[in-house]
Scaffold this active site. Structure first.
Site, mmCIF file in Angstrom:
data_model
loop_
_atom_site.group_PDB
_atom_site.id
_atom_site.type_symbol
_atom_site.label_atom_id
_atom_site.label_comp_id
_atom_site.label_asym_id
_atom_site.label_seq_id
_atom_site.Cartn_x
_atom_site.Cartn_y
_atom_site.Cartn_z
ATOM 1 N N GLY A 25 0.814 -1.429 0.031
ATOM 2 C CA GLY A 25 0.143 0.106 0.170
ATOM 3 C C GLY A 25 0.332 1.028 -0.067
ATOM 4 O O GLY A 25 1.363 2.052 1.057
ATOM 5 N N LEU A 26 1.160 2.122 -1.115
ATOM 6 C CA LEU A 26 1.582 2.971 -1.199
ATOM 7 C C LEU A 26 0.852 4.159 -1.423
ATOM 8 O O LEU A 26 -0.121 4.679 -2.298
ATOM 9 C CB LEU A 26 2.641 3.279 -2.563
ATOM 10 C CG LEU A 26 3.954 2.374 -2.795
ATOM 11 C CD1 LEU A 26 3.809 2.222 -4.675
ATOM 12 C CD2 LEU A 26 4.718 2.270 -2.099
ATOM 13 N N GLY A 28 2.198 6.901 -0.835
ATOM 14 C CA GLY A 28 3.222 8.562 -1.265
ATOM 15 C C GLY A 28 4.121 8.683 -0.023
ATOM 16 O O GLY A 28 4.921 10.402 0.128
ATOM 17 N N GLY A 29 4.216 8.719 1.303
ATOM 18 C CA GLY A 29 5.187 8.225 2.466
ATOM 19 C C GLY A 29 5.786 8.057 2.235
ATOM 20 O O GLY A 29 6.255 6.853 1.341
ATOM 21 N N VAL A 30 7.656 7.673 3.019
ATOM 22 C CA VAL A 30 8.467 7.317 3.014
ATOM 23 C C VAL A 30 8.720 6.187 3.412
ATOM 24 O O VAL A 30 9.225 5.266 3.217
ATOM 25 C CB VAL A 30 9.978 8.204 3.904
ATOM 26 C CG1 VAL A 30 9.073 8.486 5.223
ATOM 27 C CG2 VAL A 30 10.829 7.643 3.450
ATOM 28 N N CYS A 118 -9.525 2.182 9.787
ATOM 29 C CA CYS A 118 -9.540 2.073 8.302
ATOM 30 C C CYS A 118 -8.772 0.857 8.298
ATOM 31 O O CYS A 118 -8.624 0.432 6.795
ATOM 32 C CB CYS A 118 -8.984 2.930 7.870
ATOM 33 S SG CYS A 118 -8.066 3.764 6.032
ATOM 34 N N GLY A 142 3.907 0.725 5.397
ATOM 35 C CA GLY A 142 4.164 1.412 6.239
ATOM 36 C C GLY A 142 4.750 1.287 7.599
ATOM 37 O O GLY A 142 5.050 1.954 8.588
ATOM 38 N N CYS A 218 -7.256 8.436 7.692
ATOM 39 C CA CYS A 218 -6.079 7.401 6.999
ATOM 40 C C CYS A 218 -6.350 7.128 5.528
ATOM 41 O O CYS A 218 -7.177 7.364 4.880
ATOM 42 C CB CYS A 218 -6.903 5.982 7.363
ATOM 43 S SG CYS A 218 -5.929 4.522 6.608
#
Length: 408
Positions: A25-26, A28-30, A118, A142, A218
């Site tokens: 589940g990308l 968009g965070g590091v 979520c 992540g 979320c």
């Protein structure tokens, strides 16, 4: 800073993922970016997937966490890592399972936790099933949490453990997961500290390396909660009442065996204090809240110690040590009890010592769980601050999360 390959385990040294497909589940965070990198290094066939859960940008503070920018960053990370990428629109399911529930809870004067929901309803249910349909063996996120396996009476059991980084531990947000969900889940950054994650991201030149951590709902972004709630819950002026610290409402004369009263919210009424102002709607406030009251001139800050959505009253107390902010226990109804470890289910009439938290990042505190026919009474060794109906209490044995439930 140096980071250890011990936690990453490259494909050359440890082919633990060989022949297995995982959908990450990308966000968009590091954190999810590095999770995808670690899994690829471990030999997994990695697919990046971005979840779009919200279409209404009118209530988001776009500069804080715009979903479009997050989606673009996730795509750039996938391209950089050389993994397939796709976006999935789960906004319909998110509205039905998360947003509608949130409105209903606030309407009742309760404070829901959308991040816990979520994870239970979207990431590790709808999203997980979508991943399985394209042949995935696992989904990964992540989250700063860990998973391990043990065998008990010939049966494999999955343990949900706190993340190695105590400052970032997110096991609480996963407190409603089931054994079936855990069996298909991976948490690649759980063994790392946050600075290590950022250092890895910098070393491999990820666009997200120094990106600010997202806040808010979320996969939605940071929202202005009053604006968000006013979509359905009308503003309605009501009284703000200050209840003095010496009010008889806070006198505790209960015996330790009186679990029901020790776990109950305080019984507050308008005649216990004086009216000091107006608010715009009791359902916009939560216990422990300090900001948003817009009432000044007091010796100490005012805190919300109770809300009454039926009478549209909020009760406040002066100072962070006001007794109305503290309770000795809480209650979880039978239908709201969840055991991450079903083999640890507490039978009616039994009790057991655990440690618990009632909100994210709260330190674990010792308590006793008492199982009764009507539910679960959690009695703390010392009174706890801002126990809020609608939130989740989670109980641990050491660093293992054993179970959780909705605070009544």
């Amino acid at each position: 800073m140096e980071f250890s390959n011990k936690s990453i385990a490259t494909a050359d040294t440890l082919k633990i993922g060989k022949g297995k497909r995982v959908v990450v589940g990308l966000s968009g965070g590091v954190d999810s970016s590095v999770a995808a990198y670690i899994l690829k290094e471990q030999g997994y066939e990695v697919i990046g997937m971005f979840m779009k859960n919200w279409h209404d940008d009118s209530v988001t503070i776009s500069k804080e966490c715009p979903w479009l920018d997050d989606s673009n960053d996730a795509m750039i990370v996938a391209q950089h890592l050389g993994i397939p990428f796709q976006a999935i629109d789960l906004s319909k399911e998110y509205k039905e399972r998360i947003v509608d529930y949130m409105f209903a809870e606030y309407q009742r004067g309760r404070t829901p936790n959308p991040d816990v929901l979520c994870n239970r309803e979207i990431k590790f249910d709808i999203f997980l099933n979508a991943a399985l349909k394209i042949g995935a063996d696992f989904v990964a996120t992540g989250h700063y949490a860990r998973k391990s396996e043990i065998e008990k009476e010939g049966k494999k059991i999955f343990r949900l453990l706190s993340g190695k980084d105590s400052n970032k531990d997110q096991s609480y947000f996963l407190c409603q997961l089931t054994q079936a969900q855990l069996s298909k889940s991976l948490f690649p950054v759980g063994e790392l500290l946050k600075p290590e994650v950022r250092e890895i991201a910098r070393k491999i030149n990820l666009v997200t390396a120094d990106k600010k951590d997202s806040q808010g709902l979320c996969f939605v972004g940071k929202v202005h909660l009053p604006d968000f709630l006013q979509q359905r819950l009308e503003a309605k002026k009501g009284k703000v009442i200050e209840v003095p610290a010496d009010s008889p409402a806070f006198k505790n004369g209960y015996e330790p065996s009186d679990l029901k009263n020790l776990s109950a919210s305080y019984s507050l009424s308008a005649d216990l204090g004086e009216t000091i102002g107006e608010h715009k709607g009791a359902h916009y406030y939560t216990i422990g809240q300090r900001k948003g009251l817009n009432l000044g001139g007091y010796e100490k800050p005012l805190f919300v110690i109770g809300t009454d959505t039926n009478e549209n009253i909020i009760y406040t107390g002066m100072g962070e040590n006001h007794p109305g902010l503290y309770r000795k226990g809480l209650f979880v109804a039978t239908t709201d009890i969840h055991w991450v470890r079903p083999d640890h289910t507490l039978e009616i009439g039994n009790s057991r010592k655990y440690s618990a938290r009632v909100r994210y990042r709260q330190s674990l505190v010792p308590c006793t769980l008492n199982r009764s026919p009507e539910g679960l009474y959690i009695i703390f060794d010392s009174p706890q601050k801002s126990i809020t109906p609608g939130q989740f209490a989670a109980w641990y044995d050491g660093d293992e999360l054993i179970g959780s439930g909705v605070i009544n």
